[in-house]
Design an enzyme around this catalytic site. Structure first.
Site: not given
Length: 378
Positions: A178-179, A205, A298, A301
């Site tokens: 993600s991030t 993401h 973040m 998940d």
């Protein structure tokens, strides 16, 4: 607790005002300065000394990508969040910025009928990302006076030897991020063998269009062909598939062949695509042959899906905290005891390659040259 000092760089006076007003409504954030282009921003950075920079992509004199390159040369650890538009150019430039070292991105608000609605959209888009990227020293300053530090949980000990002869033969490599993920993926994939002996499945993401641009960028720079997945596509050895934005990606086996399947089931962990969906399906299809990697991001998940992979006999490894932009997702699998190994980003490709060699005595990994690997992430 000290406020998060933010610098807003955008050529639009209206955008600068909207962002500044939106951030001013949060008591933990302070806009310490603004700039109309990258040239002005670079000149003001030493005086303003912000904790974060929100950086527009399209600007006169010095655009966002050029500015980002200079920021990374002079301030390699300064968090930068790109301000992008939901256009083909905006998506391509944002993915390029993320692989150049931008920490995250937000979309410029659109469709707001009132100023207050525009402020709300901006605040909800930006504030959580800024707080996730806040330096650890600020959190420490807030807690040090009220309680003693809590010891970090002990990391799980690996099952005998992660890359040893007792490990099962890897049949699929699945990655969640993600991030900070686009840059981490570029680093990781550029270090993997070009003749990958297993299929590669990725959930990053990102919204629609951005995932297609990410696949294109990874293919161009990392030596492994990567494409955005489509429903029913065959999952092939040596090729990578990225979950398209707004669709979950799962795999299934039919008549001996594995195919990709997309759906728009409800988000999981507030995400669609969700890493958990891919990991669960990989555990069901590949069982102990599943090798999962959880990169920077973040939230958590990948934790539930990682548990299912471990229960099926597969392996889960995680990026370490020091090299993660946000140690949420990898931290979750580590703290829960799901990760068998925790490594710096630069060491993950070697560990994966070692595991891929188990059960393949005749396979000789073919890597990019050092110069090509450097070019992939610069």
């Amino acid at each position: 607790m000290p406020k998060i000092g933010v610098m807003v760089v955008d050529d639009s006076v209206v955008v600068r005002q909207v962002v500044s007003q939106a951030l001013a409504q949060d008591p933990d954030i302070e806009v310490v300065g603004v700039a109309a282009n990258g040239k002005i921003a670079l000149a003001r950075l030493p005086q303003l000394n912000p904790d974060m920079v929100i950086l527009d992509i399209e600007m006169p004199e010095m655009d966002g990508l050029t500015t980002l390159r200079e920021i990374r040369k002079q301030y390699p650890k300064l968090p930068v969040v790109m301000f992008s538009t939901l256009t083909e150019f905006g998506a391509s430039a944002t993915v390029q910025a993320l692989t150049l070292g931008a920490n995250d991105y937000v979309h410029k608000p659109s469709g707001a009928e009132t100023i207050s609605e525009g402020l709300r959209q901006t605040r909800e888009a930006i504030v959580p990302k800024l707080k996730a990227l806040v330096p650890a020293k600020r959190t420490a300053a807030a807690t040090a006076a009220v309680k003693a530090p809590v010891p970090a949980p002990a990391l799980p000990v690996n099952l005998t030897s992660l890359a040893g002869n007792h490990s099962p033969k890897v049949e699929a490599l699945v990655i969640g991020a993600s991030t900070g993920g686009p840059n981490a993926l570029a680093v990781l994939l550029s270090g993997l063998p070009r003749n990958l002996p297993v299929p590669l499945l990725i959930v990053q993401h990102m919204p629609p269009m951005f995932t297609r641009m990410l696949a294109t960028h990874l293919t161009a720079h990392c030596g492994i062909p990567v494409s955005e997945a489509s429903d029913g596509m065959l999952v092939r050895v040596g090729q990578g598939l990225v979950a398209p934005g707004n669709y979950h990606l799962a795999v299934a086996r039919h008549n001996g062949e594995v195919t990709a399947h997309l759906n728009q089931d409800p988000p999981e962990n507030s995400c669609r695509p969700a890493v958990d969906v891919l990991f669960r399906s990989a555990a069901a299809v590949y069982g102990q042959g599943t090798l999962a990697v959880v990169l920077t991001g973040m939230g958590q998940d990948g934790l539930r899906g990682g548990r299912e992979i471990r229960e099926a006999g597969g392996s889960v490894i995680a990026q370490d905290e020091a090299t993660s932009v946000v140690w949420g997702m990898p931290g979750a699998v580590v703290k829960a005891g799901v990760a068998e190994a925790v490594r710096p980003l630069e060491e993950l490709a070697l560990l994966i390659t070692q595991k891929l060699q188990v059960g393949r005595p005749g396979w000789q990994p073919q890597h990019l040259s050092s110069a090509a690997r450097t070019a992939a992430v610069v």
